[in-house]
Design a protein around this motif. Structure first.
Motif, PDB file in Angstrom:
ATOM      1  N   ALA A 274      -4.637 -11.121 -22.335  1.00 49.89           N
ATOM      2  CA  ALA A 274      -4.451 -12.518 -21.933  1.00 49.89           C
ATOM      3  C   ALA A 274      -4.974 -12.728 -20.517  1.00 49.89           C
ATOM      4  O   ALA A 274      -4.620 -11.976 -19.604  1.00 49.89           O
ATOM      5  N   PRO A 275      -5.822 -13.729 -20.293  1.00 58.12           N
ATOM      6  CA  PRO A 275      -6.364 -13.963 -18.951  1.00 58.12           C
ATOM      7  C   PRO A 275      -5.362 -14.688 -18.059  1.00 58.12           C
ATOM      8  O   PRO A 275      -4.388 -15.284 -18.528  1.00 58.12           O
ATOM      9  N   GLU A 276      -5.599 -14.623 -16.769  1.00 56.49           N
ATOM     10  CA  GLU A 276      -4.816 -15.418 -15.827  1.00 56.49           C
ATOM     11  C   GLU A 276      -5.067 -16.898 -16.097  1.00 56.49           C
ATOM     12  O   GLU A 276      -6.207 -17.313 -16.302  1.00 56.49           O
ATOM     13  N   ILE A 277      -3.996 -17.685 -16.120  1.00 56.46           N
ATOM     14  CA  ILE A 277      -4.111 -19.131 -16.265  1.00 56.46           C
ATOM     15  C   ILE A 277      -3.302 -19.772 -15.144  1.00 56.46           C
ATOM     16  O   ILE A 277      -2.111 -19.469 -14.988  1.00 56.46           O
ATOM     17  N   THR A 278      -3.947 -20.601 -14.357  1.00 58.96           N
ATOM     18  CA  THR A 278      -3.262 -21.249 -13.237  1.00 58.96           C
ATOM     19  C   THR A 278      -3.178 -22.756 -13.472  1.00 58.96           C
ATOM     20  O   THR A 278      -3.951 -23.318 -14.246  1.00 58.96           O
ATOM     21  N   GLY A 279      -2.261 -23.382 -12.769  1.00 61.82           N
ATOM     22  CA  GLY A 279      -2.147 -24.841 -12.803  1.00 61.82           C
ATOM     23  C   GLY A 279      -2.702 -25.472 -11.547  1.00 61.82           C
ATOM     24  O   GLY A 279      -2.356 -26.618 -11.214  1.00 61.82           O
ATOM     25  N   THR A 280      -3.599 -24.765 -10.858  1.00 63.54           N
ATOM     26  CA  THR A 280      -4.079 -25.204  -9.547  1.00 63.54           C
ATOM     27  C   THR A 280      -4.828 -26.527  -9.611  1.00 63.54           C
ATOM     28  O   THR A 280      -4.685 -27.369  -8.719  1.00 63.54           O
ATOM     29  N   VAL A 281      -5.639 -26.710 -10.648  1.00 61.63           N
ATOM     30  CA  VAL A 281      -6.421 -27.954 -10.732  1.00 61.63           C
ATOM     31  C   VAL A 281      -5.494 -29.159 -10.745  1.00 61.63           C
ATOM     32  O   VAL A 281      -5.675 -30.118  -9.972  1.00 61.63           O
ATOM     33  N   GLU A 282      -4.482 -29.138 -11.599  1.00 64.19           N
ATOM     34  CA  GLU A 282      -3.558 -30.279 -11.676  1.00 64.19           C
ATOM     35  C   GLU A 282      -2.746 -30.415 -10.403  1.00 64.19           C
ATOM     36  O   GLU A 282      -2.504 -31.535  -9.916  1.00 64.19           O
ATOM     37  N   LYS A 283      -2.315 -29.302  -9.827  1.00 68.43           N
ATOM     38  CA  LYS A 283      -1.512 -29.353  -8.602  1.00 68.43           C
ATOM     39  C   LYS A 283      -2.272 -30.041  -7.477  1.00 68.43           C
ATOM     40  O   LYS A 283      -1.702 -30.837  -6.716  1.00 68.43           O
ATOM     41  N   ILE A 284      -3.567 -29.764  -7.357  1.00 64.35           N
ATOM     42  CA  ILE A 284      -4.341 -30.300  -6.232  1.00 64.35           C
ATOM     43  C   ILE A 284      -4.906 -31.679  -6.521  1.00 64.35           C
ATOM     44  O   ILE A 284      -4.937 -32.543  -5.642  1.00 64.35           O
ATOM     45  N   THR A 285      -5.340 -31.911  -7.756  1.00 61.14           N
ATOM     46  CA  THR A 285      -6.026 -33.173  -8.069  1.00 61.14           C
ATOM     47  C   THR A 285      -5.129 -34.200  -8.744  1.00 61.14           C
ATOM     48  O   THR A 285      -5.474 -35.382  -8.807  1.00 61.14           O
ATOM     49  N   GLY A 286      -4.000 -33.746  -9.313  1.00 58.46           N
ATOM     50  CA  GLY A 286      -3.135 -34.652 -10.055  1.00 58.46           C
ATOM     51  C   GLY A 286      -3.573 -34.867 -11.489  1.00 58.46           C
ATOM     52  O   GLY A 286      -2.931 -35.617 -12.233  1.00 58.46           O
ATOM     53  N   THR A 287      -4.643 -34.216 -11.909  1.00 57.64           N
ATOM     54  CA  THR A 287      -5.160 -34.347 -13.271  1.00 57.64           C
ATOM     55  C   THR A 287      -5.259 -32.965 -13.903  1.00 57.64           C
ATOM     56  O   THR A 287      -5.786 -32.039 -13.283  1.00 57.64           O
ATOM     57  N   PRO A 288      -4.766 -32.783 -15.128  1.00 60.67           N
ATOM     58  CA  PRO A 288      -4.822 -31.454 -15.751  1.00 60.67           C
ATOM     59  C   PRO A 288      -6.254 -30.971 -15.925  1.00 60.67           C
ATOM     60  O   PRO A 288      -7.182 -31.761 -16.134  1.00 60.67           O
ATOM     61  N   ALA A 289      -6.426 -29.668 -15.857  1.00 57.26           N
ATOM     62  CA  ALA A 289      -7.740 -29.082 -16.128  1.00 57.26           C
ATOM     63  C   ALA A 289      -8.142 -29.374 -17.570  1.00 57.26           C
ATOM     64  O   ALA A 289      -7.308 -29.402 -18.472  1.00 57.26           O
ATOM     65  N   ARG A 290      -9.425 -29.586 -17.779  1.00 60.79           N
ATOM     66  CA  ARG A 290      -9.929 -29.903 -19.116  1.00 60.79           C
ATOM     67  C   ARG A 290     -10.094 -28.646 -19.964  1.00 60.79           C
ATOM     68  O   ARG A 290     -10.428 -27.580 -19.455  1.00 60.79           O
ATOM     69  N   THR A 291      -9.876 -28.809 -21.264  1.00 53.68           N
ATOM     70  CA  THR A 291     -10.014 -27.700 -22.197  1.00 53.68           C
ATOM     71  C   THR A 291     -11.487 -27.384 -22.429  1.00 53.68           C
ATOM     72  O   THR A 291     -12.376 -28.189 -22.122  1.00 53.68           O
ATOM     73  N   PHE A 292     -11.725 -26.233 -23.057  1.00 56.59           N
ATOM     74  CA  PHE A 292     -13.100 -25.901 -23.413  1.00 56.59           C
ATOM     75  C   PHE A 292     -13.640 -26.902 -24.433  1.00 56.59           C
ATOM     76  O   PHE A 292     -14.822 -27.246 -24.401  1.00 56.59           O
ATOM     77  N   GLY A 293     -12.784 -27.361 -25.328  1.00 54.45           N
ATOM     78  CA  GLY A 293     -13.221 -28.358 -26.297  1.00 54.45           C
ATOM     79  C   GLY A 293     -13.720 -29.626 -25.631  1.00 54.45           C
ATOM     80  O   GLY A 293     -14.722 -30.220 -26.061  1.00 54.45           O
ATOM     81  N   GLN A 294     -13.045 -30.052 -24.556  1.00 57.09           N
ATOM     82  CA  GLN A 294     -13.513 -31.228 -23.819  1.00 57.09           C
ATOM     83  C   GLN A 294     -14.846 -30.938 -23.132  1.00 57.09           C
ATOM     84  O   GLN A 294     -15.737 -31.800 -23.099  1.00 57.09           O
ATOM     85  N   TRP A 295     -14.990 -29.733 -22.591  1.00 59.84           N
ATOM     86  CA  TRP A 295     -16.268 -29.359 -21.985  1.00 59.84           C
ATOM     87  C   TRP A 295     -17.380 -29.408 -23.028  1.00 59.84           C
ATOM     88  O   TRP A 295     -18.481 -29.912 -22.764  1.00 59.84           O
ATOM     89  N   ALA A 296     -17.107 -28.872 -24.227  1.00 57.50           N
ATOM     90  CA  ALA A 296     -18.120 -28.857 -25.283  1.00 57.50           C
ATOM     91  C   ALA A 296     -18.546 -30.273 -25.653  1.00 57.50           C
ATOM     92  O   ALA A 296     -19.738 -30.541 -25.887  1.00 57.50           O
ATOM     93  N   GLU A 297     -17.619 -31.213 -25.694  1.00 60.52           N
ATOM     94  CA  GLU A 297     -17.968 -32.601 -25.980  1.00 60.52           C
ATOM     95  C   GLU A 297     -18.856 -33.171 -24.870  1.00 60.52           C
ATOM     96  O   GLU A 297     -19.823 -33.893 -25.143  1.00 60.52           O
ATOM     97  N   ASP A 298     -18.538 -32.834 -23.618  1.00 60.01           N
ATOM     98  CA  ASP A 298     -19.343 -33.323 -22.501  1.00 60.01           C
ATOM     99  C   ASP A 298     -20.759 -32.767 -22.533  1.00 60.01           C
ATOM    100  O   ASP A 298     -21.698 -33.398 -22.021  1.00 60.01           O
ATOM    101  N   HIS A 299     -20.920 -31.581 -23.117  1.00 62.82           N
ATOM    102  CA  HIS A 299     -22.221 -30.894 -23.104  1.00 62.82           C
ATOM    103  C   HIS A 299     -22.847 -30.790 -24.487  1.00 62.82           C
ATOM    104  O   HIS A 299     -23.771 -29.970 -24.677  1.00 62.82           O
ATOM    105  N   ALA A 300     -22.400 -31.594 -25.425  1.00 63.62           N
ATOM    106  CA  ALA A 300     -22.890 -31.488 -26.803  1.00 63.62           C
ATOM    107  C   ALA A 300     -24.417 -31.567 -26.863  1.00 63.62           C
ATOM    108  O   ALA A 300     -25.063 -30.854 -27.651  1.00 63.62           O
ATOM    109  N   ALA A 301     -25.009 -32.422 -26.048  1.00 67.15           N
ATOM    110  CA  ALA A 301     -26.465 -32.602 -26.096  1.00 67.15           C
ATOM    111  C   ALA A 301     -27.209 -31.317 -25.760  1.00 67.15           C
ATOM    112  O   ALA A 301     -28.342 -31.109 -26.233  1.00 67.15           O
TER     113      ALA A 301
END
Length: 277
Positions: free
Chosen positions: A245-272
């Motif tokens: 199991a890899p390290e998983i942090t909540g740092t993105v949400e803690k600093i930005t107020g928005t949860p980190a995006r999943t790989f599935g969301q990344w794949a949708e952003d980069h589908a092209a």
């Protein structure tokens, strides 16, 4: 003003876009301004790391990407400090602070961190683990067909979206309280290589298959964006991540107020990037 090195890279470009959208003055440093294709509002400047000249005039904050900074990081930082830069946000690596200290990626980033600490500037280190953009290594195969050959189908990582790294960098550059901080960054969930191929398939309306090959069969064609001298160390790291199991942090949400995006969301952003040509 904020200066961004590596401004046409994945994280640098996302950071420039964020700063422009926020109305912040940003100087995008690139070796090829004519081909940069950065948003209006960014001051795009040719950057020669061995001769920074006046590119830091009027700059107070610097985003530094080691590989864009050239070989003389101390000289670059000295020029920045002399010009009035006060704070540097370094894009380092999650391998620092854990893992194999002989790994070439560890050596490169740990050396840069030491040089930044010694520069006299205030600093913030960003240590992201696996980048979601590493999946672009499969793009040539997926543009050509529905089969991906790769190593370690069950290797586990928690890939982070490049724009989530940029969001943390933005806050570290613009907000107080990040001086001397080390931010470890990951995506929100663990995925295998097989999981990632399936997510890309969903984003592109396909059902590609991941075909595992042995590390001995892995050649440059499987890692088109990786320097050849890093490949063996990379394979060793992948092997160690199978079933772990890899390290998983909540740092993105803690600093930005928005949860980190999943790989599935990344794949949708980069589908092209993965669609058949």
């Amino acid at each position: 003003m904020i200066a961004v090195t590596g401004a046409t890279g994945n994280v640098g470009r996302a950071l420039v876009e964020r700063l422009v959208a926020a109305g912040e003055p940003v100087r995008a440093l690139t070796r090829d301004p004519e081909r940069a294709d950065l948003p209006e509002g960014a001051e795009v400047v040719r950057f020669r790391p061995d001769d920074p000249g006046t590119v830091f005039d009027g700059v107070t904050g610097l985003f530094l990407y080691v590989q864009a900074g050239g070989g003389d990081i101390p000289g670059l930082l000295a020029a920045a400090r002399e010009a009035g830069v006060r704070h540097v946000v370094l894009l380092s690596s999650g391998i620092v602070g854990g893992g194999d200290e002989s790994h070439p990626i560890h050596v490169m980033h740990a050396t840069a961190e030491r040089q930044v600490r010694d520069s006299g500037l205030t600093w913030t280190f960003l240590r992201p683990h696996a980048f979601a953009t590493n999946a672009l290594q499969w793009a040539p195969q997926l543009r050509a067909g529905d089969t991906v050959r790769g190593v370690f189908a069950d290797a586990l990582t928690a890939p982070i979206h490049e724009d989530d790294i940029a969001a943390v960098a933005e806050r570290a550059l613009l907000d107080d309280g990040h001086e001397g901080a080390v931010h470890r960054l990951t995506g929100p969930e663990a995925t295998t290589n097989t999981d990632q191929i399936a997510a890309i398939g969903r984003a592109t309306g396909r059902e590609p298959a991941f075909v595992e090959v042995s590390p001995e069969q892995a050649g440059p064609e499987l890692f088109p964006h990786v320097p050849p001298e890093f490949v063996q160390a990379l394979l060793k790291g992948f092997a160690a991540s199978v079933g772990v199991a890899p390290e998983i942090t909540g740092t993105v949400e803690k600093i930005t107020g928005t949860p980190a995006r999943t790989f599935g969301q990344w794949a949708e952003d980069h589908a092209a990037d993965f669609r058949k040509g």
